[in-house]
Design a protein around this motif. Structure first.
Motif, PDB file in Angstrom:
ATOM      1  N   THR A 112      15.458 -59.157   6.416  1.00 43.28           N
ATOM      2  CA  THR A 112      15.242 -58.299   5.241  1.00 43.28           C
ATOM      3  C   THR A 112      15.207 -56.825   5.643  1.00 43.28           C
ATOM      4  O   THR A 112      14.895 -55.960   4.839  1.00 43.28           O
ATOM      5  N   THR A 113      15.515 -56.565   6.917  1.00 45.55           N
ATOM      6  CA  THR A 113      15.683 -55.206   7.403  1.00 45.55           C
ATOM      7  C   THR A 113      17.001 -55.153   8.165  1.00 45.55           C
ATOM      8  O   THR A 113      17.514 -56.190   8.602  1.00 45.55           O
ATOM      9  N   ALA A 114      17.538 -53.953   8.331  1.00 43.74           N
ATOM     10  CA  ALA A 114      18.784 -53.790   9.081  1.00 43.74           C
ATOM     11  C   ALA A 114      18.457 -53.153  10.415  1.00 43.74           C
ATOM     12  O   ALA A 114      18.376 -51.935  10.522  1.00 43.74           O
ATOM     13  N   GLY A 115      18.215 -53.984  11.420  1.00 41.90           N
ATOM     14  CA  GLY A 115      17.855 -53.378  12.684  1.00 41.90           C
ATOM     15  C   GLY A 115      17.681 -54.298  13.863  1.00 41.90           C
ATOM     16  O   GLY A 115      18.328 -54.136  14.884  1.00 41.90           O
ATOM     17  N   THR A 116      16.810 -55.290  13.770  1.00 46.02           N
ATOM     18  CA  THR A 116      16.432 -56.014  14.984  1.00 46.02           C
ATOM     19  C   THR A 116      17.555 -56.885  15.532  1.00 46.02           C
ATOM     20  O   THR A 116      17.624 -57.113  16.733  1.00 46.02           O
ATOM     21  N   GLY A 117      18.414 -57.401  14.660  1.00 47.12           N
ATOM     22  CA  GLY A 117      19.482 -58.274  15.112  1.00 47.12           C
ATOM     23  C   GLY A 117      18.998 -59.636  15.563  1.00 47.12           C
ATOM     24  O   GLY A 117      19.764 -60.432  16.120  1.00 47.12           O
ATOM     25  N   SER A 123      13.139 -51.953   1.597  1.00 47.58           N
ATOM     26  CA  SER A 123      12.533 -51.388   2.810  1.00 47.58           C
ATOM     27  C   SER A 123      12.095 -49.946   2.581  1.00 47.58           C
ATOM     28  O   SER A 123      12.889 -49.128   2.119  1.00 47.58           O
ATOM     29  N   PRO A 124      10.857 -49.605   2.921  1.00 47.49           N
ATOM     30  CA  PRO A 124      10.443 -48.203   2.833  1.00 47.49           C
ATOM     31  C   PRO A 124      11.209 -47.366   3.852  1.00 47.49           C
ATOM     32  O   PRO A 124      11.756 -47.889   4.824  1.00 47.49           O
ATOM     33  N   ASN A 125      11.236 -46.059   3.636  1.00 44.22           N
ATOM     34  CA  ASN A 125      12.002 -45.174   4.511  1.00 44.22           C
ATOM     35  C   ASN A 125      11.625 -45.317   5.978  1.00 44.22           C
ATOM     36  O   ASN A 125      12.484 -45.279   6.860  1.00 44.22           O
ATOM     37  N   SER A 126      10.327 -45.465   6.249  1.00 42.23           N
ATOM     38  CA  SER A 126       9.892 -45.558   7.642  1.00 42.23           C
ATOM     39  C   SER A 126      10.478 -46.799   8.319  1.00 42.23           C
ATOM     40  O   SER A 126      10.836 -46.761   9.504  1.00 42.23           O
ATOM     41  N   ALA A 143      13.093 -46.878  11.469  1.00 41.52           N
ATOM     42  CA  ALA A 143      12.732 -47.552  12.719  1.00 41.52           C
ATOM     43  C   ALA A 143      13.690 -48.689  13.050  1.00 41.52           C
ATOM     44  O   ALA A 143      14.136 -48.823  14.199  1.00 41.52           O
ATOM     45  N   THR A 144      14.031 -49.500  12.046  1.00 42.14           N
ATOM     46  CA  THR A 144      14.927 -50.626  12.323  1.00 42.14           C
ATOM     47  C   THR A 144      16.356 -50.151  12.568  1.00 42.14           C
ATOM     48  O   THR A 144      17.060 -50.697  13.418  1.00 42.14           O
ATOM     49  N   GLY A 145      16.778 -49.129  11.838  1.00 50.38           N
ATOM     50  CA  GLY A 145      18.122 -48.593  12.054  1.00 50.38           C
ATOM     51  C   GLY A 145      18.280 -48.010  13.444  1.00 50.38           C
ATOM     52  O   GLY A 145      19.316 -48.200  14.105  1.00 50.38           O
ATOM     53  N   LEU A 146      17.251 -47.310  13.913  1.00 53.51           N
ATOM     54  CA  LEU A 146      17.306 -46.744  15.254  1.00 53.51           C
ATOM     55  C   LEU A 146      17.147 -47.815  16.329  1.00 53.51           C
ATOM     56  O   LEU A 146      17.656 -47.668  17.444  1.00 53.51           O
TER      57      LEU A 146
END
Length: 383
Positions: free
Chosen positions: A134-139, A179-182, A186-189
Motif C-alpha cells: 500500500t506504499t510505493a517503496g520497500t519492494g 499515503s501521507p506525504n511523509s 520515505a518509501t519513495g526514497l
C-alpha cells in the motif's frame, strides 16, 4: 551464471486487485491476513475482504504489526496463525506487514527463535504467500528478504531465502493514494536507494542493471510529483512500478553501504527505514562513488542531470548532488532536526559501525568498507 528470481505472478497497474482472484483461489481455502491497525479498517481492506468473500475464501485478520516489526510481533502472529486453521498468508500494507507476513510464514514451519535465523538462508516449504503493498517503496512484494528487530539485542535482523519470495505480488497503485506525504517521501526514497545500490553493487547483473536504471529515472521524475500532488494517478502508478522494479533489483543484486548503515539507526533511534536511508544517501554514496564512477556517471546522464560532455567523475558528482536535491524536495530532516540527541548518537557510533559491517550489506559495495569508514560517515552525518 547469475541467478534471477521474481514472484511467480505479478499483477500491476491501477485498480487491478480483482485480477488477482484467479491466482488467490489456487493458494488455499483460508487466508491469514497480516496488516497494521490503519489498513485493517481501511477501504483497501474492505475491497480485499469483499473479493475474498466473492471467491469463497475465508480469512482471519492479524493486525498486530504496529510500526517496524519486532520478534515479539512475529511470535504473536505465528501463534495466531497456527491456531487459526489458515493455509496461506496475505500481507497487505507497507513494508512492515509484508516483511512480517514472510517472517510469520517462515517461523510457522521452523523451530526455535526467529533470532536463530538471522543471516541464515531459510529453506524448505512455507505456507503460500501473497503480498499487496500500500506504499510505493520497500519492494518487499518482490524480495526474498525480511527485516525484523531483535528486541533484546537492539539490532535489525536480516532473514533471507528464495522461499520468502511471495508467489503473488499485487501492485495496485490505487492503494497508495492514501499515503501521507511523509510516507510517500520515505518509501519513495527507499526505492531510489534500492535502485542505485543494486546498480552499483558488486553483485549487479545485466538484468538488474536494466531495471535499476528504469527505476531511478522514474523516481527522479515522478517522486517530486507524487509528493507535491498526492492525487496524481500517473505519478502514483509510475512510483509503484519503480518500487517493484527496484525490489526485483535488490532481490537479485542486493543492497550495499546505505542499507548496512541505515538499519542500526533505525533499530536504536526508531527512525523509519526509508527516512534513515535518505539521511545517509549522499554521505554513503559519495564514499562509494570512486569505486564505480562509470555507473554513477551513467545514472547522471540517464536522468539528464549530467551531459555527454561531462567526464565520468563530473557526471557522477552531479548525480550524487541530485540525490541530495530530491531529499530536500521531500523535506528529509537531518538527524538533529529529527530530534536525535548528539551525545546519545555519538555514544552509539561504535556499536552502529560494527553492526553495519556485520550485516554483510556494506560488503557488496564496490569499495571496501571498514568499521572505521562507517564511524567516519556516521560522524559526518550528524555534522
Amino acid at each position: 551464471m547469475s541467478h534471477f528470481a521474481i514472484p511467480s505472478h505479478i499483477i500491476s497497474g491501477t485498480d487491478v486487485l480483482s485480477e488477482s482472484a484467479v491466482y488467490l483461489k489456487t493458494m488455499g481455502n483460508k487466508a491469514f491476513i497480516v496488516t497494521g491497525k490503519h489498513v485493517a479498517v481501511s477501504e483497501m481492506m474492505t475491497k480485499l475482504l469483499n473479493m475474498l468473500d466473492e471467491i469463497k475464501i475465508t480469512y482471519k485478520i492479524f493486525d498486530g504489526i504496529t510500526g517496524e516489526p519486532t520478534d515479539k510481533m512475529i511470535e504473536q502472529g505465528v501463534e495466531l496463525f497456527k491456531s487459526s486453521g489458515c493455509d496461506f498468508i496475505i500481507g497487505i500494507g507497507g513494508g512492515s506487514p509484508l516483511d512480517s507476513a514472510k517472517a510469520i510464514a517462515a517461523m510457522s514451519v521452523n523451530s526455535g527463535k526467529i533470532s536463530d535465523y538471522n543471516g541464515i538462508e531459510i529453506k524448505g516449504a512455507i505456507p503460500p504467500l501473497a503480498a499487496i503493498p500500500t506504499t510505493a517503496g520497500t519492494g518487499s512484494e518482490a524480495t526474498k528478504f525480511t527485516v525484523i528487530t531483535d528486541s533484546e539485542k537492539g539490532i535489525k535482523m536480516l532473514l533471507k531465502g528464495d522461499v520468502l519470495i511471495p508467489q503473488l505480488a499485487i501492485v495496485d497503485s490505487s492503494f497508495t493514494f492514501s499515503s501521507p506525504n511523509s510516507v510517500t517521501a520515505a518509501t519513495g526514497l527507499d526505492a531510489l536507494t534500492h535502485a542505485v545500490e543494486a546498480y552499483t553493487s558488486k553483485k549487479a547483473i545485466p538484468l538488474t542493471d536494466t531495471l535499476a536504471v528504469s527505476a531511478v529515472k522514474r523516481i527522479m521524475k515522478y517522486l517530486p510529483i507524487a509528493y507535491n500532488e498526492p492525487e496524481n494517478s500517473s505519478a502514483r502508478e509510475q512510483m509503484s512500478l519503480a518500487a517493484l522494479e527496484a525490489g526485483i533489483c535488490i532481490n537479485n543484486s542486493s543492497v550495499t553501504i546505505v542499507h548496512g548503515m541505515s538499519r542500526p539507526i533505525g533499530a536504536l533511534f526508531h527512525v523509519p527505514h526509508g527516512m534513515s536511508n535518505a539521511m545517509l544517501l549522499k554521505e554513503c554514496l559519495s564514499f562509494a562513488e570512486s569505486g564505480a564512477y562509470e555507473k554513477f556517471a551513467n545514472l547522471g546522464r540517464e536522468t539528464k542531470v549530467a551531459s555527454e560532455s561531462d567526464t565520468d567523475e563530473e557526471a557522477a558528482d552531479k548525480f550524487i548532488d541530485s540525490l541530495q536535491k530530491i531529499c530536500d524536495i521531500c523535506e528529509i530532516p537531518t538527524l538533529e532536526k529529527y530530534g536525535i540527541d548528539k551525545e546519545e548518537y555519538y555514544s552509539q557510533i561504535d556499536k552502529m559501525s560494527q553492526d553495519a559491517v556485520a550485516s554483510g550489506s556494506p560488503g557488496n559495495t564496490v569499495r571496501d568498507v571498514t568499521v572505521e569508514d562507517c564511524k567516519r560517515i556516521y560522524k559526518n552525518l550528524y555534522k
